[in-house]
Design an enzyme around this catalytic site. Structure first.
Site, PDB file in Angstrom:
ATOM      1  N   TYR A  49     -24.535 -28.002  -0.690  1.00 23.22           N
ATOM      2  CA  TYR A  49     -24.655 -29.407  -1.093  1.00 23.22           C
ATOM      3  C   TYR A  49     -26.046 -29.993  -0.818  1.00 23.22           C
ATOM      4  O   TYR A  49     -26.304 -31.138  -1.200  1.00 23.22           O
ATOM      5  CB  TYR A  49     -23.607 -30.288  -0.380  1.00 23.22           C
ATOM      6  CG  TYR A  49     -22.166 -29.925  -0.634  1.00 23.22           C
ATOM      7  CD1 TYR A  49     -21.807 -29.000  -1.612  1.00 23.22           C
ATOM      8  CD2 TYR A  49     -21.137 -30.498   0.107  1.00 23.22           C
ATOM      9  CE1 TYR A  49     -20.485 -28.650  -1.830  1.00 23.22           C
ATOM     10  CE2 TYR A  49     -19.809 -30.153  -0.116  1.00 23.22           C
ATOM     11  CZ  TYR A  49     -19.492 -29.233  -1.067  1.00 23.22           C
ATOM     12  OH  TYR A  49     -18.181 -28.896  -1.278  1.00 23.22           O
ATOM     13  N   HIS A 106     -17.106 -20.205   1.139  1.00 23.39           N
ATOM     14  CA  HIS A 106     -16.982 -21.168   0.033  1.00 23.39           C
ATOM     15  C   HIS A 106     -16.182 -20.634  -1.166  1.00 23.39           C
ATOM     16  O   HIS A 106     -15.395 -21.357  -1.770  1.00 23.39           O
ATOM     17  CB  HIS A 106     -18.395 -21.601  -0.399  1.00 23.39           C
ATOM     18  CG  HIS A 106     -18.482 -22.983  -0.950  1.00 23.39           C
ATOM     19  ND1 HIS A 106     -19.539 -23.814  -0.736  1.00 23.39           N
ATOM     20  CD2 HIS A 106     -17.616 -23.694  -1.728  1.00 23.39           C
ATOM     21  CE1 HIS A 106     -19.343 -24.968  -1.342  1.00 23.39           C
ATOM     22  NE2 HIS A 106     -18.179 -24.919  -1.959  1.00 23.39           N
TER      23      HIS A 106
END
Ligand SMILES: NC(=O)c1ccc[n+]([C@@H]2O[C@H](COP(=O)([O-])OP(=O)(O)OC[C@H]3O[C@@H](n4cnc5c(N)ncnc54)[C@H](OP(=O)(O)O)[C@@H]3O)[C@@H](O)[C@H]2O)c1
Length: 278
Positions: A49, A106
């Site tokens: 991010y 992830h």
């Protein structure tokens, strides 16, 4: 704030907040202290991010150490034992934390087994309170269980009324793994929040469609991390503990389950290969 007990005995706030696409330090600077004031205790980020450093700076500036349980994720480009350990070290440095709440893989891309071993090492060293996965379907978890010494505490999956994950929820509950909903508001796409069903329920309780969806997750037993960059919505999204949905409301929402995704599918092999490179 409701809490959910994980398979290692630790409890987590059921409602946290997500930070995907919030990279602006000025926004984070207002959002984080406000979240703590409102009683949010759980923050979700990821190395992907690009905001870990900005979050770490805000935590320092506002001395929020110990007030937010920070979870981050390892991106598939960093899979393999050594790269994963390096990625964790970098995340902790950026976040200015010497202990994380949770560490997630992830996506289930190639070599995730090696990375899981690295997460186990870091957990055993006491550098995080739990280890977890994200976007893992049954076949990925079965593969992980073969060599794992520790089961993931959480599987973070795209989950909302249009994609209710009923099969995965049942499977996860058999393995004592908690579901955490990402994109819990289905990114507020009109398809979801404008459905007559959600609107009708919202007007009945004098709540917004987003509050109805958040309440639905709470009653479904999901941990959830809705994202907003707006202070007033952060407050709105927490005002969901003064009413309950009826059985009839739940039955109506159950019928919205249509398999519609707002983002990538863990079954998409091309996507899993692509993110190993980027
Ligand atoms: N593990 C993974 O692969 C994965 C993937 C995606 C996301 N995530 C995590 O899950 C978090 C949440 O998912 P998401 O960001 O994709 O989507 P989401 O939380 O379902 O929806 C976010 C969208 O809803 C809007 N919104 C929030 N509260 C609202 C309200 N009360 N009224 C109207 N609109 C509202 C936000 O706009 P404003 O910001 O303008 O308010 C934003 O556009 C992410 O931030 C990230 O931490 C994980």
């Amino acid at each position: 704030m409701n809490k959910i007990k994980l398979n290692n005995g630790l409890s987590l706030p059921q409602l946290g907040f997500g930070t995907y696409k919030i990279t602006d330090e000025e926004i984070l600077d207002k959002l984080l202290p406000k979240a703590v004031d409102l009683g949010y205790g759980l923050l979700d980020t990821a190395s992907y991010y690009n905001n870990e450093r900005a979050i770490g700076d805000c935590i320092c500036r506002h001395t929020l150490f110990g007030k937010l349980k920070v979870c981050t994720k390892i991106w598939p480009k960093d899979y393999g034992r050594d790269q994963t350990l390096y990625s964790i070290e970098k995340s902790m440095k950026n976040l200015r934390l010497d202990k994380l709440e949770g560490l997630f893989l992830h996506w289930p891309s190639e070599d995730f087994e090696e990375s899981w071993k690295a997460l186990e090492e870091v957990y055993e060293e006491g550098l995080c309170n739990f280890i977890a996965v994200s976007n893992f379907h049954k076949q990925h978890l079965e593969k992980l269980f073969v060599h794992a010494n520790i089961k993931p505490a959480i599987d973070q999956l795209e989950t909302h009324p249009l994609l209710q994950q009923k099969d995965m929820k049942e499977y996860l509950s058999q393995h004592n793994i908690q579901l955490e909903a990402w994109s819990p508001l289905a990114r507020s796409v009109e398809k979801l929040t404008d459905t007559a069903v959600i609107e009708e329920i919202a007007s009945k309780y004098h709540k917004s469609p987003q509050q109805i969806v958040i309440r639905w997750h709470i009653e479904e037993g999901n941990i959830l991390i809705p994202k907003t960059s707006k202070l007033e919505r952060l407050e709105e999204n927490k005002e969901v503990f003064d009413f309950s949905l009826s059985r009839e409301d739940h039955n109506k929402i159950a019928k919205l389950d249509s398999g519609i995704r707002v983002s990538q599918d863990p079954e998409d092999e091309n996507w899993l290969k692509e993110i190993r490179e980027k």
